[in-house]
Write an enzyme that holds these catalytic residues in place. Sequence first.
Site, PDB file in Angstrom:
ATOM      1  N   VAL A 115       0.858  -1.191   0.000  1.00 12.93           N
ATOM      2  CA  VAL A 115       0.000   0.000   0.000  1.00 12.93           C
ATOM      3  C   VAL A 115       0.896   1.245   0.000  1.00 12.93           C
ATOM      4  O   VAL A 115       1.673   1.442   0.942  1.00 12.93           O
ATOM      5  CB  VAL A 115      -0.933   0.016   1.226  1.00 12.93           C
ATOM      6  N   HIS A 153       3.046   3.578   6.321  1.00 18.37           N
ATOM      7  CA  HIS A 153       2.432   2.963   7.492  1.00 18.37           C
ATOM      8  C   HIS A 153       3.493   2.227   8.289  1.00 18.37           C
ATOM      9  O   HIS A 153       4.407   1.618   7.740  1.00 18.37           O
ATOM     10  CB  HIS A 153       1.290   2.011   7.116  1.00 18.37           C
TER      11      HIS A 153
HETATM   12  P1  AMP Z   1       2.665  -3.409   3.320  1.00 15.85           P
HETATM   13  O1  AMP Z   1       2.944  -4.692   2.620  1.00 15.85           O
HETATM   14  O2  AMP Z   1       3.740  -3.005   4.283  1.00 15.85           O
HETATM   15  O3  AMP Z   1       2.300  -2.292   2.341  1.00 15.85           O
HETATM   16  O4  AMP Z   1       1.411  -3.681   4.242  1.00 15.85           O
HETATM   17  C1  AMP Z   1       0.089  -3.436   3.865  1.00 15.85           C
HETATM   18  C2  AMP Z   1      -0.789  -3.963   4.956  1.00 15.85           C
HETATM   19  O5  AMP Z   1      -2.076  -3.407   4.802  1.00 15.85           O
HETATM   20  C3  AMP Z   1      -0.970  -5.487   4.940  1.00 15.85           C
HETATM   21  O6  AMP Z   1      -0.530  -6.024   6.190  1.00 15.85           O
HETATM   22  C4  AMP Z   1      -2.463  -5.675   4.730  1.00 15.85           C
HETATM   23  O7  AMP Z   1      -2.990  -6.773   5.446  1.00 15.85           O
HETATM   24  C5  AMP Z   1      -3.020  -4.345   5.229  1.00 15.85           C
HETATM   25  N1  AMP Z   1      -4.307  -3.951   4.668  1.00 15.85           N
HETATM   26  C6  AMP Z   1      -4.681  -3.941   3.368  1.00 15.85           C
HETATM   27  N2  AMP Z   1      -5.932  -3.477   3.243  1.00 15.85           N
HETATM   28  C7  AMP Z   1      -6.369  -3.176   4.486  1.00 15.85           C
HETATM   29  C8  AMP Z   1      -7.575  -2.665   5.021  1.00 15.85           C
HETATM   30  N3  AMP Z   1      -8.637  -2.350   4.236  1.00 15.85           N
HETATM   31  N4  AMP Z   1      -7.672  -2.483   6.350  1.00 15.85           N
HETATM   32  C9  AMP Z   1      -6.623  -2.794   7.156  1.00 15.85           C
HETATM   33  N5  AMP Z   1      -5.465  -3.283   6.718  1.00 15.85           N
HETATM   34  C10 AMP Z   1      -5.331  -3.483   5.404  1.00 15.85           C
END
Ligand code: AMP
Length: 125
Positions: free
Chosen positions: A105, A109
């Site tokens: 994403v 974060h």
């Molecule tokens: P990253 O790979 O560091 O970009 O992590 C993205 C994180 O976002 C993953 O752990 C996903 O499980 C989490 N994620 C994706 N969509 C959502 C959502 N709608 N609500 C909460 N977490 C999410």
Amino acid sequence: MALQYDDQNIFARILRGEIPNKTVLETEHTLAFHDISPSAPVHILVIPKGPYVSFDHFCADASDAEILDFQRTAAKVCAMTGVALDKGEGFRAITNAGAHGVQEVPHYHLHILGGRPMGRMLSTA
Ligand code: AMP
């Protein structure tokens, strides 16, 4: 940093209220919520409300107020979820950036993971 921010990414949509989230803590500049697919008993995502792509983008371009609020909120989340070192057993705080960091994403974060031993930091794969 001159980075293009995609305002259709899923966390931008969460911040606009278009997609629900399980909020842990919200402040003026920061939102913390449960990861939808937790990798540990505690798995919280802490995000700035501003349009920052990655950790380095945030650290370079965010205001002092945003950075302070983000860090203090992350600390409160550690306390609220019982993983902070004064009462809990600790945690891992990690952030992924870009292709080599395997960032899914493109909105900065911080993952706060805990509630069990987290194992070694990196696999050798
Ligand atoms: P990253 O790979 O560091 O970009 O992590 C993205 C994180 O976002 C993953 O752990 C996903 O499980 C989490 N994620 C994706 N969509 C959502 C959502 N709608 N609500 C909460 N977490 C999410």
